[in-house]
Motif scaffolding. Sequence first.
Motif, PDB file in Angstrom:
ATOM      1  N   THR A  81      10.885   2.919  -5.629  1.00 22.37           N
ATOM      2  CA  THR A  81       9.946   1.805  -5.488  1.00 22.37           C
ATOM      3  C   THR A  81      10.614   0.551  -4.933  1.00 22.37           C
ATOM      4  O   THR A  81      10.228   0.048  -3.882  1.00 22.37           O
ATOM      5  CB  THR A  81       9.276   1.491  -6.837  1.00 22.37           C
ATOM      6  OG1 THR A  81       8.542   2.640  -7.276  1.00 22.37           O
ATOM      7  CG2 THR A  81       8.310   0.328  -6.708  1.00 22.37           C
ATOM      8  N   TRP A  91      -2.721   5.821  -0.336  1.00 22.28           N
ATOM      9  CA  TRP A  91      -1.647   5.467   0.593  1.00 22.28           C
ATOM     10  C   TRP A  91      -2.213   4.652   1.747  1.00 22.28           C
ATOM     11  O   TRP A  91      -1.603   3.676   2.199  1.00 22.28           O
ATOM     12  CB  TRP A  91      -0.965   6.728   1.109  1.00 22.28           C
ATOM     13  CG  TRP A  91       0.374   6.481   1.757  1.00 22.28           C
ATOM     14  CD1 TRP A  91       0.984   5.279   1.974  1.00 22.28           C
ATOM     15  CD2 TRP A  91       1.264   7.470   2.266  1.00 22.28           C
ATOM     16  NE1 TRP A  91       2.203   5.458   2.592  1.00 22.28           N
ATOM     17  CE2 TRP A  91       2.393   6.786   2.775  1.00 22.28           C
ATOM     18  CE3 TRP A  91       1.217   8.862   2.339  1.00 22.28           C
ATOM     19  CZ2 TRP A  91       3.469   7.476   3.362  1.00 22.28           C
ATOM     20  CZ3 TRP A  91       2.295   9.525   2.921  1.00 22.28           C
ATOM     21  CH2 TRP A  91       3.402   8.843   3.424  1.00 22.28           C
ATOM     22  N   TYR A  93      -2.752   1.324   0.426  1.00 24.98           N
ATOM     23  CA  TYR A  93      -1.448   0.661   0.273  1.00 24.98           C
ATOM     24  C   TYR A  93      -1.028  -0.014   1.577  1.00 24.98           C
ATOM     25  O   TYR A  93      -0.532  -1.143   1.587  1.00 24.98           O
ATOM     26  CB  TYR A  93      -0.407   1.692  -0.155  1.00 24.98           C
ATOM     27  CG  TYR A  93       1.027   1.230  -0.009  1.00 24.98           C
ATOM     28  CD1 TYR A  93       1.625   0.423  -0.973  1.00 24.98           C
ATOM     29  CD2 TYR A  93       1.791   1.593   1.108  1.00 24.98           C
ATOM     30  CE1 TYR A  93       2.937  -0.007  -0.827  1.00 24.98           C
ATOM     31  CE2 TYR A  93       3.105   1.174   1.256  1.00 24.98           C
ATOM     32  CZ  TYR A  93       3.662   0.371   0.288  1.00 24.98           C
ATOM     33  OH  TYR A  93       4.956  -0.064   0.439  1.00 24.98           O
ATOM     34  N   THR A 151      -0.758   0.787  -5.618  1.00 24.82           N
ATOM     35  CA  THR A 151       0.537   1.465  -5.538  1.00 24.82           C
ATOM     36  C   THR A 151       0.769   2.365  -6.740  1.00 24.82           C
ATOM     37  O   THR A 151       1.223   3.508  -6.604  1.00 24.82           O
ATOM     38  CB  THR A 151       1.675   0.432  -5.441  1.00 24.82           C
ATOM     39  OG1 THR A 151       1.449  -0.420  -4.316  1.00 24.82           O
ATOM     40  CG2 THR A 151       3.018   1.121  -5.275  1.00 24.82           C
ATOM     41  N   TYR A 160       9.983  -0.030  -0.958  1.00 30.39           N
ATOM     42  CA  TYR A 160       8.850  -0.933  -0.805  1.00 30.39           C
ATOM     43  C   TYR A 160       9.285  -2.318  -0.332  1.00 30.39           C
ATOM     44  O   TYR A 160       8.546  -2.991   0.383  1.00 30.39           O
ATOM     45  CB  TYR A 160       8.074  -1.042  -2.116  1.00 30.39           C
ATOM     46  CG  TYR A 160       7.334   0.234  -2.499  1.00 30.39           C
ATOM     47  CD1 TYR A 160       7.386   1.356  -1.678  1.00 30.39           C
ATOM     48  CD2 TYR A 160       6.607   0.320  -3.667  1.00 30.39           C
ATOM     49  CE1 TYR A 160       6.724   2.525  -2.018  1.00 30.39           C
ATOM     50  CE2 TYR A 160       5.938   1.495  -4.023  1.00 30.39           C
ATOM     51  CZ  TYR A 160       6.005   2.587  -3.178  1.00 30.39           C
ATOM     52  OH  TYR A 160       5.354   3.742  -3.522  1.00 30.39           O
TER      53      TYR A 160
END
Length: 283
Positions: A212, A153, A156, A77, A216
């Motif tokens: 974030t 990504w 992720y 990340t 997230y």
Amino acid sequence: MLNVRRVPAPLLFVAGGISMYLGAAVAVWLFAELDPASVAWLRQLGAALVLLAWRRPKKHAWRGRVFWLAALFGLVTAGMNIFFYEAIARLPLGTAVALEFVGPVLVAAFGSRTRRDIAALALVIGGVLLIADVQWAGSTLGVVFALAAALLWAAYILVGKRVADVGLGVDGLAVGFAVATVALVPLAFGTGPVWSSPELLFMGVGVGVLSTVVPYVLDQVVLRRLGQASFALLLALLPVTATLIGLVVLRQVPTLPEALGIAAVVGGLTLRSRETQARTEPL
């Protein structure tokens, strides 16, 4: 009290997208004082501090395989954010966003099993490109950074799904971001002006929360419900959200191609086949 598990996934993505792009606007302001990588580290620090204070992960989250999975997620990340900030420092935001979508599009492509999914994916790809209006004449280095962010990504999404499946949830985010903040501490040397300016420090922590913590955490909620392919397709709502924020906040009226892109993305999301939802658990 609102139960986020009952909120439709697209609405969670819109909420996360609004928060993410407000945080990106604050980050752009910080670029005037700090280099992009340092802003990305500051974002990581702010998110780690907030999540650790909120969750206070138990001892098992700091041990064995669970810890290493969370640490990998945190590093992936952080790398994704660093490369993306370096990209938007050299490319228009729309171009960088379009290039970064190579990552989730690859995940969606490999996860698709039906013609309907493939058709939905084609619509989403076309819509994202129309919205972003990619300018290939931009900085070569910026393109390299954006594509690096795209690959991370994709990682992720894959690693984040595993973090959600083992039940780490937000505790995994807290542990992972803390590990990444410590591992990338050399980037802190570029944050000097922040420590003598409460305003800049507040903005740095704000980027961590807006870009974030909020999006997230919502990602972890949605990842427990959906497969990786559906999650990647839903990420196409992010450029749609950015376009709407530009219209409302910045008074940027979408062009005809952008409007057609929004319609294509919405059509792709509607067309995609339904997946059996995974079990949901409390955060």
